[in-house]
Design an enzyme around this catalytic site. Structure first.
Site, PDB file in Angstrom:
ATOM      1  N   PRO A   2      -2.112   9.423  11.133  1.00  0.00           N
ATOM      2  CA  PRO A   2      -3.436   8.951  11.541  1.00  0.00           C
ATOM      3  C   PRO A   2      -3.884   7.777  10.673  1.00  0.00           C
ATOM      4  CG  PRO A   2      -3.401  11.334  11.317  1.00  0.00           C
ATOM      5  CD  PRO A   2      -2.117  10.833  10.748  1.00  0.00           C
ATOM      6  N   GLU A   3      -4.615   6.852  11.288  1.00  0.00           N
ATOM      7  CA  GLU A   3      -5.125   5.699  10.548  1.00  0.00           C
ATOM      8  C   GLU A   3      -6.625   5.841  10.334  1.00  0.00           C
ATOM      9  OE1 GLU A   3      -3.512   2.003  12.040  1.00  0.00           O
ATOM     10  OE2 GLU A   3      -1.645   2.987  12.643  1.00  0.00           O
ATOM     11  N   LYS A  53      -7.405   6.878   4.234  1.00  0.00           N
ATOM     12  CA  LYS A  53      -6.855   8.056   4.895  1.00  0.00           C
ATOM     13  C   LYS A  53      -7.113   9.332   4.110  1.00  0.00           C
ATOM     14  CE  LYS A  53      -3.319   5.035   6.865  1.00  0.00           C
ATOM     15  NZ  LYS A  53      -1.881   4.777   7.048  1.00  0.00           N
ATOM     16  N   ARG A 262       8.537  -0.541   8.517  1.00  0.00           N
ATOM     17  CA  ARG A 262       7.740   0.022   9.608  1.00  0.00           C
ATOM     18  C   ARG A 262       7.784  -0.930  10.791  1.00  0.00           C
ATOM     19  NH1 ARG A 262       3.584   3.212   7.665  1.00  0.00           N
ATOM     20  NH2 ARG A 262       3.222   3.796   9.846  1.00  0.00           N
TER      21      ARG A 262
END
Length: 273
Positions: A2-3, A53, A262
């Site tokens: 999750p961001e 986060k 990424r």
């Protein structure tokens, strides 16, 4: 993972059911938190917020529960007496008279003095939260020109939490696309106009994702994308996870590259190097 927008939405939900209410029962399964139950039970929750986060649940006794969901952690909220059906490992449970908030699967959990949160080894390294209402485009442009960041490629910089906290993989791709900048560009090589456009896109995309629960594109752009793609998950984004699909602006196939190990998606025509 999750961001920032997803973590803040989760913090909002927790705040709604916990803030101003007394914890009548609590449990902590990590051994290092075995004494937390006595500290927390009977205390009121002042607020639940987040930084990047990291989730922060502040109690009126002067301590804050720090938790980082990492990849698998998740908070579940139920009416008091209801238990979620899950095979996940329970880490923390906070019970009020009306609700139960349970944290599953997370491993990075600590009880920390609220007055010393700026000394926390993770929090102390973070840049400003991307959804902080005090964060402005002018401040972001200033950080882009800081000596610590100006020589970095944008593809690398926009995953560095010390630059801005809360930006992750999908936000990075969407921000750079809206700013019309290649991931190989460096702040030091950008014009003032491009720096300002990037700073504004950083705020706009992140705030839109938060407001809409995950959509990074405007209604007009999303309508164009749905004409090209019926996959709902893909229509949330302009470029992210849309490899080989046509760019919504110029129809050029979206490309996928690796930056800081990424995946990153971009349009080679709309985002010239």
């Amino acid at each position: 993972m999750p961001e920032g927008p997803e973590i803040r939405l989760a913090a909002d939900r927790l705040h709604h059911v916990l803030a101003g209410r007394r914890i009548v029962a609590a449990s902590f399964t990590p051994h290092r938190l075995r004494h937390a139950k006595r500290r927390i039970e009977g205390q009121k929750v002042r607020r639940v917020t987040c930084h990047g986060k990291a989730m922060l649940t502040e109690f009126d006794c002067g301590v804050t529960l720090y938790s980082h969901n990492q990849l698998y952690g998740i908070w579940q909220i139920r009416a008091r007496g209801e238990t979620p059906k899950t095979n996940r490992s329970l880490r923390v449970a906070l019970h009020t008279e009306q609700h139960s908030a349970r944290l599953y699967s997370a491993t990075d959990i600590e009880l920390w003095p609220t007055a010393r949160l700026d000394e926390h080894p993770f929090l102390s390294k973070l840049g400003p939260d991307v959804l902080d209402p005090l964060l402005t485009a002018t401040k972001i442009a200033g950080r882009l020109q800081h000596e610590s960041f100006r020589k970095r490629t944008l593809g690398s910089l926009y995953l560095d939490q010390s630059f801005i906290a809360g930006i992750g993989n999908y936000l990075r791709s969407e921000i750079l696309f809206q700013a019309k900048l290649a991931p190989t560009a460096r702040p030091m090589d950008l014009t003032r106009r491009n720096l300002q456009r990037l700073a504004r896109a950083t705020l706009a995309v992140s705030q839109r994702s938060y407001r809409t629960h995950g959509l990074t594109v405007t209604p007009t752009t999303r309508k164009k994308i749905t004409e090209l793609d019926s996959d709902f998950a893909k229509t949330r984004f302009a470029v992210f996870a849309r490899e080989h699909r046509p760019c919504v602006n110029c129809s050029t196939p979206i490309e996928r590259d690796q930056f800081t190990a990424r995946r990153l998606y971009w349009c080679p025509v709309c985002q010239p190097g």
